[in-house]
Each structure stands twice: as C-alpha cells, then as structure tokens.
Design an enzyme around this catalytic site. Structure first.
Site, short mmCIF file in Angstrom:
data_model
loop_
_atom_site.label_atom_id
_atom_site.label_comp_id
_atom_site.label_asym_id
_atom_site.label_seq_id
_atom_site.Cartn_x
_atom_site.Cartn_y
_atom_site.Cartn_z
N CYS A 1 46.61 -15.18 -14.02
CA CYS A 1 46.68 -16.02 -12.82
C CYS A 1 45.49 -15.72 -11.93
O CYS A 1 44.67 -14.84 -12.23
CB CYS A 1 47.99 -15.80 -12.06
SG CYS A 1 48.15 -14.14 -11.39
N ASP B 1 11.22 -39.81 -2.44
CA ASP B 1 9.78 -39.82 -2.65
C ASP B 1 9.37 -41.19 -3.19
O ASP B 1 10.11 -41.79 -3.97
CB ASP B 1 9.40 -38.71 -3.64
CG ASP B 1 7.90 -38.64 -3.85
OD1 ASP B 1 7.16 -38.55 -2.87
OD2 ASP B 1 7.48 -38.69 -5.03
N CYS C 1 0.85 -1.19 0.00
CA CYS C 1 0.00 0.00 0.00
C CYS C 1 0.89 1.24 0.00
O CYS C 1 2.12 1.15 0.11
CB CYS C 1 -0.94 0.02 1.21
SG CYS C 1 -0.07 0.02 2.79
N ASP D 1 10.45 -36.11 -8.28
CA ASP D 1 10.25 -36.03 -9.72
C ASP D 1 10.37 -34.61 -10.26
O ASP D 1 10.24 -34.38 -11.45
CB ASP D 1 8.89 -36.63 -10.12
CG ASP D 1 7.72 -35.91 -9.47
OD1 ASP D 1 7.91 -34.77 -8.99
OD2 ASP D 1 6.62 -36.48 -9.43
N CYS E 1 3.44 1.78 2.77
CA CYS E 1 4.76 1.15 2.64
C CYS E 1 5.74 2.09 1.95
O CYS E 1 6.90 2.21 2.35
CB CYS E 1 4.64 -0.15 1.84
SG CYS E 1 3.66 -1.43 2.64
#
Length: 791
Positions: free
Chosen positions: A81, A484, A14, A681, A17
C-alpha cells in the site's frame, strides 16, 4: 568511531577556494576536512555524534560551491500500500544527503545521492533492512513488463485459488447463515478450514506486517492481520473452551479470500497501466541483418556497434538509429511521431530504431545503438515521467503516512465505546474488526500514479512525451503560451509564395531561367527556387560563366546571353525598371523579392517567404478559445513580425529578439504572474524552453530537445500543443476523481463500520474493491484521443 567520507566539489576556481571550504567545514564540531583543488574532491573525517555528512554538504553549498549528485533507480518488491512507499521514503531520507521518491503503482524508487558519502549498495541494504526487496536498475536496463506481468499474475492467481478452495467450508457456512441455518458446516470443520486459511494462505500477510512493524511503521497488512487475527482468535477460544458464544471463522476466512481476490484484480488492472511502455519496448527487433565481409549475417541488436552497416528488408522494423547509404523506401515513423503517414527515406536520410520499413530495401550505417537510440531515450523519458510524483500527490502521501496508526487507534476507541454503550463485548469486537478491515490507504496511494502512468503512456503512443509528472500537471494550468516564429509557426525554411512575370513573359519562362541560374547554389533561397522549379517541371537550361555577386545576386551566360538574378536594387542598378512590379507591396508583407532578367529584358520577380504551417492559424485560434493568451516571439524586424502576427492572429508579439535573449521574453510574462508555456524547436530555443513553466519542443527528436524540454512533441504539427494540454487536463481530471473516491470511501466507510452497520465480510469486500475501482478509473484514460482523431 571516526567515519571518513569523500565527495566531489564543484565551483572551485583556485586554491583559495579549497582553503575557504576547509575553513568553513573545520568550524563544525567533530569535523576535520581536507580539500584538494586539483582533484576537486573533499575528504572529511567525522568524529562524534554532532558531526554528520548532511551538515557537511549543506555547509559546502552554503559557501557557494556545488556538490554533484547522482541518481539510481531500484525495482521494489514487497509493497502492499501507499504506507509502504512512504516508509521507504522515510528510511532513505534519514541517510545523509539522500532523497528518494517511491512510486507504489510502478513499484520503482528513484534515489539521488552523493557518491563518496553513500553508495547504491548502501541504499539497497537500507531498503532491504526495512523489509522490502530492492534490485538496482542500471542505465538502459529495465524490467520486462510482459514477463513481470505474467509472473505476478500467476503468483496471485495461484494464491487466490488455494485460498478459495481451503475457504469453501466457510463460504458454505456463510450462505447457510443467510438462509437462517446455523452450523451448516460443523464448527470443527470451520476451525480447521479457518486455521489453514489464516496461517497458510495468510502467511505472507503476517510476514509483511511483521517487517513493517519491525521497521517502525504500519501498513495495510497490519490492519488486515489485526482484524482477521482478532476474529479468528476470538472464535478459536470459543471452540477450545466451549464457550456459549457465536464464532466468526467465516468472517476471518472470507476477508482473507476477498482480499486475495481484490489483489488479483488490482494486479491485473495495474499492470495494464504500463501498456504504453510495453508497446514501445516491443517495437525494436531482436536481430539485424549486418554486413560482415560482404555477407549478410544475423546478429543480436544488443551486440551492434556504431558504424555497423545493416540491411532492412520490406516489412521489417529498423533495429537501431542510422543513416541510409543506399536505397529508397517509405518508413512508418508512427512510434516517434504518432503519425501513420509514411516518410520517404533516401540516401542521406536519418532512420530510427523501431520504425517500420514499408516497401523498399535500405542499406543503413548505424549511428546510435543501445541506450543512445531515439527509442531508448523516449522509453527512458516516459519511465522517468511514470516514476515521478505530481504535487497533487503530496497530500495523499501525508495522509497515507499517518493513516494506519490512526485507524488502529480508531478501532480501539470503537471497541471501548461500543462495549461501554451496548454492554456487548462481542458486538464491539465485530465493529472494531470491521473498522480495521475496511480502512485501506491503497486507493489513496494508487489514485495519482496510476493516472500518470496511463496518461504519459497514452501520450507516448501519440508522440507526446512528458518529462515528469510536474510538467503534466503544470500544462493544465497554462495561461500564456509563447510561440517561436521560425520553425514553429512557420515551416522554418523559405518557399516560393508567388511569381510576377512582366507582360509578354510566361510564368514558365520566368521560373525556368531562375531555377537554371540557382541550380548550383546551396543558399536557402536558391534551393527554394530550384525545388519549386522541380515541383512544376521547369526546364533547366545550360549555364556558363556563373559568377556570384556577394550580398546582391548572381550573373551568368544563359543561352549565349547575359542573365541576372538578385535583389531588386541589384537589377535596378544594372538599369532595369521595376516600378511596374509590386516590389514594395510584397516586401511590406515580409516577403523576400528576387528579380530576374536575361538578354537585356526584365522577366519578372519571384517572392519568397517562410510560409506558415498549415495548422498555425487554427491552433492559435483554438488556444485563444481555451482562454490562453498567445504570444509570438521572433528575431525578425518589426514590420515582418507585425505581418506574421496579423496573419496568425496572436494576442501579442515580441520582435527583434535574439536567440540568447528569448529567455528574457519568457521571464517578462512570468513576472506578470502568468503560468507560461514556451513552444520552440528545441535547439536554439533551449534557454527559453528551460525558463518557461512548461517548455514544448515541437517536431524534435534531438537529444537537445529530450534533455531540455518539459514536453517533446514528436509530430511536426502545431496541433500537438493542443493535444498535450488536452491530455494534461484529462489526466488531472482523473487524478481528482480518484482522490475524491479514495477520500470519500474512507470518510463514509469508517463511521459505518464503527456504528456496526457493516459486517467484517462486507468491509473486506469494500476494501478490496476500492483499489480496483481507482485503477479501473485511471485506465479509462486509454479512451483519450488526439485532436485530429476526434474529428
């Protein structure tokens, strides 16, 4: 002078802020801030020495709001280097809200910055001012490793050949000295030869040394220039003023020649570390056969768009990602999975750019082109890993940052103490030159990144993609792995495990009736029965009056008689007696039981389950043998989870865990002080993968997996987890060996040089070979093989 910066601010809900941020910022001396809630941006005027952008950004974040960062990659030239890489990082860190990571081996810089405060052009200018070249690499853009390799090799080869030819008189003199003959070559000829080598062949050393000193740092070039210049100038003064002292022209010339040879060998070895990336880039063809108005025309792959329809002939590589419209063929997807067994592609199948069409003709519609293909994402991920730094490299970076100034100081002390003790300025000068020449932070700078480049490249060639060096490093330290169940330990789809017909009924009859009743259903259990029937050549009967009973089963007219298929309770309520069949025993093992009847006769039951992967039991046993605790995570009920856990042999299991709560299971074991890996997965396991110390996405080429997991295992095999851990251990072992050799080389070489036990020529050869030995040791990682290929 007032400096104005503007940057995006996140987290505002808002206008209050925005006002809060303004209040916080305007408290700082010399700061005047205006925050626009609608555009979510802050504009800040900085006036005075106390006002700086870094403090402004820190204050915004401290107030609970975010400042979005962007990143950019640069190709860096001119580094000689690790001290050069440290210098660039130091220069970048002085800029407001900028963080840079420079990889000496890869000659790349990855920089994060806040747009509005600095720009990529500012970053490049800062690097250039420090004495290095910086070329921005946009997203999806990369250098051609092969072209770069050839260009660098030609340049270093030509430089070495010129240096060697000009230094030939000096080498003749050096060999004459070994045979006890002085001034084999006239001093005047030595003077001319050494001058050409020093200031023509060594001009680039002076330029780079000056750039380093001008930028406020010192690198390997500074040491070489100091050492060879002292030897050359001392000898030149002896010649010009006709002093009664020995000359060391052969030392200065031989050192520059040996350093050029060492750089040539290092270049040849170092570019081989990018072989993994180069082999991936070569997989995608340059042209594609695209349909235009019903005619096939050859178009550059770079000009293709999503929706284009193209044709792939036998033996050709697929140009971009797509979906098969027509045709059937086996496709070799080894570049994605590391598995050479071809995969059958038919209408509706997904294909990926860079994979090889084996025997049929495929007509494909493009779904991903350019940087959106699976191959591009893989290359991008490998490049990120090769350009990142492991924690183990921090010590080497800190040492390299102070190494050169410390060596210069050590050389001065060597000269003064040597002169004081021996009374010979000449002997002391030679010892000091040896100290300057033998000291080189190159091997320290190459020890870690070369091993990481070879390791991650080797992993990519075998379907193991590490997101960054930290993931590669942490995988070695895993003490607990959480697996899992569905799709990881199991196949992820139901399959028929057994059929139990009643007495007098054949298995073929039971399967034929069941497959006929389920042939038009899309339910996963129905498809499993139909697929099992097709695999066993079951006869499909005509079905009429099909009716689904939600939650219970189906009924239909089969050969003029009423047929039922569904849960045991459904058929029991229909009056069928199932007490003679092992329904309870199968359900207690976690199986789903389907009963079948027709014409008033019970035919039997079919048990279905999510079968274990073929390698699940062996992989779990292998992980436990390595001292890793194995835990199974599943949303199934306690009874089913216990059965699977017992079959697989895990140490522990968590049952009834919903997808959104899987991350809490990971946190539980991390709270015990364990280093936890999560294997899933890559889709619904994303929160858990992100919560783990190392997240493994198995058998997943999706963008979700590539964006979330620390390690993506492209093979749909659980043994890939073992391979990832094995590769991590092999790579970290090489890094430790490299660091040991690099530190020991300097710890032994510097004292020997200071005591006069190494002449400058030997010191130069040792320095040149130190980097080559470290890179060559890293290249031995190419011998690493996955578990399956070792047996």
């Amino acid at each position: 002078m007032v400096q104005t910066i503007s940057f995006p601010v996140g987290g505002m809900t808002c206008a209050a802020c925005a006002a809060r941020i303004e209040k916080v910022l305007n408290r700082q001396s010399g700061v005047h801030a205006t925050v626009n809630f609608a555009s979510e941006r802050a504009q800040v005027d900085l006036d005075g020495p106390e006002a700086n952008a870094g403090n402004v950004v820190a204050a915004v974040r401290k107030a609970g709001f975010s400042v979005d960062e962007q990143s950019v990659d640069f190709a860096i030239t001119g580094m000689t280097c690790a001290a050069c890489a440290a210098r660039i990082e130091k220069v970048l860190s002085r800029m407001p809200s900028v963080q840079g990571s420079v990889n000496y081996a890869a000659e790349r810089a990855h920089v994060t910055y806040i747009p509005g405060i600095v720009t990529p052009e500012d970053l490049a200018a800062k690097i250039t001012k420090a004495g290095f070249g910086a070329t921005r690499l946009d997203d999806g853009q990369r250098e051609d490793p092969k072209a770069k390799r050839e260009a660098v090799w030609r340049k270093e080869r030509n430089r070495f050949l010129l240096t060697f030819i000009l230094a030939l008189p000096l080498f003749v003199e050096m060999f004459g000295m070994l045979l006890g003959r002085m001034e084999t070559v006239p001093v005047a000829v030595q003077f001319v030869s050494a001058t050409l080598v020093q200031f023509v062949c060594g001009a680039h050393l002076y330029r780079r040394a000056w750039n380093a000193v001008r930028g406020g740092s010192a690198n390997m070039d500074v040491l070489v220039v100091l050492g060879t210049s002292i030897a050359y100038l001392f000898s030149a003064i002896v010649v010009l003023f006709r002093l009664d002292q020995p000359v060391y022209f052969e030392a200065s010339g031989a050192i520059i020649t040996l350093i050029s040879l060492g750089k040539l060998m290092e270049t040849r070895a170092k570019v081989r570390t990018s072989a993994g990336i180069e082999s991936l880039l070569q997989l995608q063809p340059q042209t594609a056969h695209v349909e235009r108005d019903g005619v096939l025309v050859d178009r550059a792959v770079a000009d293709m768009h999503v929706g284009d329809v193209f044709v792939v002939r036998p033996g050709e590589s697929i140009p971009v990602d797509g979906t098969v419209l027509d045709g059937s063929s086996d496709v070799n997807e080894a570049m994605l999975t590391g598995e050479s067994v071809p995969s059958l592609k038919q209408t509706g199948s997904d294909v990926f750019g860079g994979t090889i069409n084996a025997n049929g003709v495929l007509r494909v519609q493009a779904t991903g082109v350019g940087s959106d293909t699976a191959l591009a994402r893989i290359v991008r991920m490998v490049e990120q890993a090769q350009g990142s730094k492991a924690n183990v490299q921090r010590l080497a970076d800190r040492v390299s940052g102070i190494f050169v100034p410390a060596v210069v100081a050590f050389a001065v002390v060597t000269f003064l103490i040597g002169w004081l003790v021996t009374g010979s300025a000449t002997w002391s000068l030679v010892s000091a030159v040896s100290v300057l020449v033998i000291a080189c932070p190159c091997s320290l700078g190459l020890a870690t990144p070369t091993a990481i480049m070879v390791g991650t490249g080797r992993g990519a060639q075998n379907g193991i993609l590490f997101r960054n060096a930290d993931a590669l490093e942490r995988a070695e330290k895993l003490s607990t792995i959480i697996l899992d169940k569905t799709g990881t330990l199991t196949q992820g789809r139901p399959g028929v495990s057994c059929l139990h017909p009643v007495d007098g009924v054949s298995v073929e009859r039971l399967l034929a009736v069941a497959a006929s009743l389920e042939q038009n259903s899309e339910h996963p259990l129905a498809r499993a029965i139909v697929d099992h029937g097709a695999a066993h050549h079951a006869t499909i009967l005509s079905v009429d009056g099909f009716k689904a009973v939600p939650g219970l089963g189906v009924e239909a007219q089969l050969e003029g008689e009423l047929a039922l298929l569904g849960s045991p309770r459904y058929l029991a309520e229909a009056g069928y007696d199932l007490t003679a069949l092992p329904v309870d025993a199968l359900e207690s093992e976690g199986q789903t039981v389907i009963a079948v009847a027709t014409g008033g006769q019970l035919l039997g039951i079919i048990a279905l389950g999510d079968n274990l992967r073929p390698d699940a039991v062996s992989t779990v046993a292998a992980l436990k043998a390595r001292g890793i605790k194995v835990v199974m995570l599943t949303g199934d009920n306690e009874r089913t989870a216990a059965v699977v856990a017992r079959q697989v042999g895990v140490d522990d299991y968590l049952a009834g865990v919903l997808p959104q709560h899987k991350a809490e299971g990971v946190a539980r074991y991390r709270a015990e002080g364990r280093v936890v890996g999560m294997v899933g997965d890559g889709v619904n396991d994303a929160p858990a993968l992100a919560a783990a110390d190392v997240g493994f996405a198995i058998g997943a080429g999706s963008a979700v997996a590539l964006d979330t997991a620390d390690v993506v295992l492209m093979k749909s095999e659980l043994t890939s987890v073992l391979d990832a851990i094995s590769l991590s251990r092999a790579t970290l072992s090489k890094i430790r060996q490299n660091l040991f050799f690099a530190f020991i080389y300097n710890l032994l070489g510097l004292p020997l040089a200071a005591l006069g036990m190494l002449n400058p020529i030997v010191a130069g050869a040792a320095m040149a070979m130190s980097s080559v030995s470290v890179v060559s040791n890293s290249l031995l990682l190419n011998r690493w093989k996955p578990e399956a290929k070792r047996s």
